[in-house]
Design an enzyme around this catalytic site. Structure first.
Site, mmCIF file in Angstrom:
data_model
loop_
_atom_site.group_PDB
_atom_site.id
_atom_site.type_symbol
_atom_site.label_atom_id
_atom_site.label_comp_id
_atom_site.label_asym_id
_atom_site.label_seq_id
_atom_site.Cartn_x
_atom_site.Cartn_y
_atom_site.Cartn_z
ATOM 1 C CB SER A 71 30.480 41.751 39.018
ATOM 2 O OG SER A 71 30.334 42.989 38.363
ATOM 3 C CG ASP B 223 36.502 46.339 40.453
ATOM 4 O OD1 ASP B 223 36.075 46.911 39.421
ATOM 5 O OD2 ASP B 223 36.059 45.266 40.878
ATOM 6 C CG HIS C 202 35.312 43.622 38.099
ATOM 7 N ND1 HIS C 202 34.683 43.999 39.280
ATOM 8 C CD2 HIS C 202 34.312 43.161 37.293
ATOM 9 C CE1 HIS C 202 33.384 43.782 39.172
ATOM 10 N NE2 HIS C 202 33.128 43.257 37.983
#
Lengths: 282, 282
Positions: B151, B227, B260
């Protein structure tokens, strides 16, 4: 069908890792547990490996840190992690607020003593209620179950296996409390949950159960040589002696330099999963 | 030798997982980071894989949940996880206390803007100070480094690789922010850390760096199709397009059904470790 609430669910290692809540008839509280279901053919059922956690833990510790999913996915095994005690309003805790009794420390017994007897029924919860619930909601083959656990949960796994002959195909443990009626953690918990009668304690003590004739064909136990609880609480030598005397095949591995943490457990988790899988998956 | 305090240390997967603290010259604060050193021949040095974490994380998230140790032990790779921002008294945070800026959200840039410029120097910290420190204290071969991240840390890994040609043998990412100057998380952070000049932003933006001529030979990126940040913040299609236009070999894997979380990361971590190992270990 008994009601089950999905609290969380994630795709992981090709399967589904979930956290679930239900109203337990045994504990009289809401209980959380986690289940990993590997990818599988629709309509098939899978063997299940139960994992009982140690003092202070919830389902979350092993779910996050246990490193079991890769091996369970590879071998097609459902992995279930219950909580370690009832929780919530009205559940009595140790008045001293200590971490080795009460919340997070149910010791997998059905308490007979007040004020604990209403809620602390983790033996019946883990042996009966939760397996029924899991079989209703997940693609489990109830004929193929195995059990393992860590520390207090290692005690739980050994005692569940010894008290329910034939129910579990295999039993293993990480750093188990093997003789709780003779060590401080167990003596405190058993006195408060089970009362003063030591003959009752023996029915919840792996070494005593073996001495009194309960049997398992074989056992796998890993324990770290740097475990700070080794001598005072875990006493693996007593399990070795009892198994030797009763001719139970114990594979006790003293793992050099490891402690009591999930850094130890996760190192040998895949080994345990594969060992159980060899006995669960034909 | 620069001083280093061992905060915690565990044997795990045959090696040593440690957490360390040092006084950082770049951030002007104490900084924590974790290092896994696999079992190895005394006197030898090992390649190192850097892992940059995402928003809100510390070193602890990947250390506990990342499932990297088995693969790193197998391939002989040191794994280092820095924190994501300076922390402590005197470190300014976002006045609104939001989780996408300030503490836990350093974005791997050196801030030029007050009040952040004194402490928020994560680019120099990760690129220069920490590698020097790690090379002093751990058996690292500084000629064999690779980098990955998740991320915000995927953004960090890509940008580190693009801004320091030849330093990293390989670069990979889980669900990276690839074009921060065009998405809400990045626009907020870059405005506050770097000021209004968008030409500066481009030097900390993977897609912009590639458009402006920076190169990597190849890239491995995994991203979950479920995600929640995919379209608004991660925008993998922009990386695909930039790599296509500049003839960079991008292996972008859209992983069906993953989100995620570390349940996603841990699923593909071993893949990434082995991919880097193929480029680090001869």
């Amino acid at each position: 069908m008994t009601e089950l609430e999905t609290v969380d669910s994630w795709k992981s290692h090709g399967g589904t890792q979930g956290v679930y809540r239900h109203a337990s008839r045994e504990t009289g509280t809401d209980m959380l547990f986690s289940v990993f279901v590997p990818d599988h053919e629709p309509g098939t059922t899978l063997p299940v490996l139960w994992y009982l956690s140690g003092l202070t833990c919830t389902h979350a510790n092993v779910t996050e840190k246990g490193e079991f999913r890769a091996a369970c996915a590879e071998r097609g095994i459902i992995f279930v992690a219950p909580d370690t005690s009832p929780r919530g309003e009205g559940v009595p805790d140790d008045s001293a607020g200590e971490w080795d009794f009460g919340l997070g420390a149910g010791f997998y017994v059905d308490a007979s003593e007040r004020p604990f007897s209403d809620h602390y029924r983790m033996a019946s919860y883990v042996a009966d209620e939760l397996p029924e619930l899991v079989s209703e909601h997940f693609p489990v083959d109830p004929e193929r179950q195995s059990i393992c656990g860590h520390s207090m949960g290692g005690h739980g796994a050994l005692v569940m296996g010894l008290r329910h002959p034939g129910r579990y195909r295999s039993v293993s443990a990480f750093a188990p409390i093997v003789n709780p009626s003779q060590v401080p953690w167990g003596k405190k918990a058993f006195a408060l949950y089970l009362g003063p009668d030591k003959s009752v304690w023996r029915k919840h003590d792996a070494v005593a159960l073996i001495e009194d004739g309960a049997r398992l064909d074989e056992l796998l136990v890993d324990i770290g040589t740097d475990d700070p609880f080794l001598e005072e609480q875990l006493t693996p030598g007593r399990l070795e002696q009892a198994c030797r005397e009763k001719d139970i095949s114990l594979r006790l591995r003293r793992q050099q330099g490891y402690d009591h943490s999930y850094y130890f457990i996760s190192t040998f988790m895949a080994d345990h999963v594969h060992w159980h899988a060899d006995r669960l998956v034909k």
